[in-house]
Design an enzyme around this catalytic site. Structure first.
Site, PDB file in Angstrom:
ATOM      1  N   GLY A 218       0.182  28.619  17.335  1.00  0.00           N
ATOM      2  CA  GLY A 218       0.518  27.238  17.646  1.00  0.00           C
ATOM      3  C   GLY A 218       1.752  26.772  16.887  1.00  0.00           C
ATOM      4  CD  GLU A 235      -6.329  20.663  23.703  1.00  0.00           C
ATOM      5  OE1 GLU A 235      -7.296  20.741  22.914  1.00  0.00           O
ATOM      6  OE2 GLU A 235      -5.880  19.582  24.122  1.00  0.00           O
ATOM      7  CB  CYS A 269     -12.171  26.837  21.036  1.00  0.00           C
ATOM      8  SG  CYS A 269     -12.333  25.740  22.465  1.00  0.00           S
TER       9      CYS A 269
END
Length: 485
Positions: A218, A235, A269
């Site tokens: 990320g 996310e 997740c």
């Protein structure tokens, strides 16, 4: 919390000559992105009717390719057809239907009041497309987490480049087939591949990057986006905690926890990552957790048609190394099978906060249990770690629930349930801090893939702004000072 959350579409942090795109690849990627920019600039995606038509094409395409998608999920993750329907294919269909039903009303301009000082005037908020979006999706729910954001991108009037995860190669190929066969290339294009492809893609300019994966990658995505000042929706993941209070129905609680933990073999997740309770509650809860696991998948989950496998050998070995057999009261390494990548449902007790299993997001069928004094310590433990993607509380005390709501920060908070809230199209989903930024699903998806543009109108006559034009003298000056004091 470690930044090595394993839910990644590609290890684009890799280095060396094999990680770098060659000229031919760069040229191909550039051509795809330029075509999407040209299509957007031509106004292809702006009409609402065209957006609804493309959403309908996606809905019909998913229906036509249902068998291919389900077979791919079974090949990559050993997902049963029913689990694939409930957590991937079917839920995307519900998301499309929700968007089709509401898109027109969500796109209607909303009125704004500019206040008496600017009267007469009017204001509206218009949602306009951002442009060309990039969606980089993960391997753990490769259909759901590719197509759900794509729904928002299409509904928002954008063109989109999709990069599926090569870690789930069969599903990546099935998604590429779906997009190329059923959607218009003026709207959506897809590029498969690994590190070189992802690297070449991130060199391009987009108007939004939507990334689902880990915080390490990320950061790489965010740095690449910063080169073009491109906004991002990230996310990510994290260690989602569970607190079980002393006054709840432990049998029902155990069923909901184990269902959330073992869905997709723990490769979720928002799976419950670790459980906190008082020693007395743990003693009573553990037998219920065991019974819940056995009720769902039998005494040997390896024989259960509804219990999957780890996605590849790398992730199998990583999660296997987190199991301490001396602390396992269910499962353990002795039942694991490297040839099939099978890891059994495993419960660890007497876990310490410094144990390896607490150093990173588990992303597998292991549930560590840690003793706390009560809600005070549980809240303190959550607060001292990075903000999780979600947190779970099982308590009959509304004051305890309220304390977790106000004293902890997480992407979402679920009371009395695990995982299921993520599937609600009406609920925005996303992280906070280390677990991500931005939200999607339903209306939140439309908001993520559009710009809310204020549009203001004021007639030239009467010219009420004459009061603020210089020079400011005498009565005008005194009046302005009074107004803006």
């Amino acid at each position: 919390m470690s930044n090595s959350t394993p839910d990644a579409p590609a290890d684009i942090s890799g280095t060396g000559p094999d990680a770098m795109p060659d000229a031919a690849l760069r040229s191909r990627v550039t051509g795809e992105v330029q075509a999407l920019h040209a299509s957007f600039d031509a106004g292809t995606t702006r009409p609402v009717e065209a957006r609804l038509e493309q959403l309908e094409k996606l809905r019909r395409g998913i229906r036509a390719e249902n068998g291919r998608l389900a077979a791919a999920l079974e090949e990559d993750l050993d997902k049963s057809r029913l689990e694939a329907a409930m957590t991937e294919i079917g839920i995307v269909g519900q998301e499309i239907a929700h968007m089709q039903k509401n898109l027109r009303s969500w796109l209607r301009p909303t009125s704004l009041n500019l206040g008496m000082l600017q009267a007469p005037s009017s204001g509206q908020l218009h949602r306009e497309p951002l442009g060309v979006a990039l969606i980089i999706s993960p391997w753990n729910y490769p259909v759901n987490l590719t197509l759900s954001p794509l729904i928002g991108a299409i509904a928002g009037g954008n063109t989109t480049l999709v990069k599926p995860s090569e870690v789930a190669p069969a599903t990546s190929a099935a998604l590429a087939h779906l997009i190329r066969t059923h959607l218009d290339p003026e709207w959506v294009r897809v590029i498969e591949g690994a590190v070189p492809e992802t690297t070449a893609i991130l060199e391009q300019r987009f108007d939004l990057i939507f990334y689902t994966g880990n915080s390490t990658v990320g950061r790489i995505v965010a740095r690449a986006a910063a080169e073009h000042l491109t906004p991002t929706v990230l996310e990510l993941g994290g260690k989602s905690p569970v607190f079980v209070d002393e006054d709840v129905d432990l049998a029902a609680t155990a069923r909901r926890i184990m269902w959330g933990k073992l869905t997709n073999t723990g490769q979720t997740c928002v799976a419950p990552d670790y459980l906190m309770a008082t020693p007395r509650t743990i003693e009573k809860l553990v037998p219920h957790l065991k019974r819940a696991a056995h009720a769902m998948h039998g005494s040997e989950a390896s024989r259960s048609p509804e219990f999957g496998r780890m996605v590849n050998d790398k992730h199998f070995q990583r999660v296997l190394a987190l199991i301490d057999d001396d602390k396992a009261v269910l499962g353990g390494t002795t039942q694991a099978d490297a040839t099939t990548r099978y890891l059994p449902p495993t419960i660890l007790t007497d876990v310490d906060w410094g144990d390896p299993v607490m150093a990173e997001e588990i992303f597998g069928p292991i549930l560590p249990i840690l003793a706390v004094d009560g809600p005070d310590e549980a809240i303190a433990r959550i607060r001292e770690r990075e903000k999780p993607l979600t947190a779970y509380v099982f308590s009959s005390d509304k004051d305890v629930e309220q304390r977790f709501a106000t004293e902890t920060s997480s992407g979402s908070l679920a009371l009395g349930v695990t995982v299921a809230h993520v599937g609600a199209a009406t609920m925005p989903f996303g992280g906070v801090g280390e677990s991500g930024m931005g939200k999607y699903h339903g209306k939140a998806s439309l908001e993520a893939f559009t710009h809310a543009k204020p549009v203001v109108k004021k007639p030239l006559k009467p010219d009420t702004l004459a009061l603020v034009y210089p020079p400011h003298r005498g009565l005008k000056k005194a009046l302005l000072r009074r107004i803006f004091r």
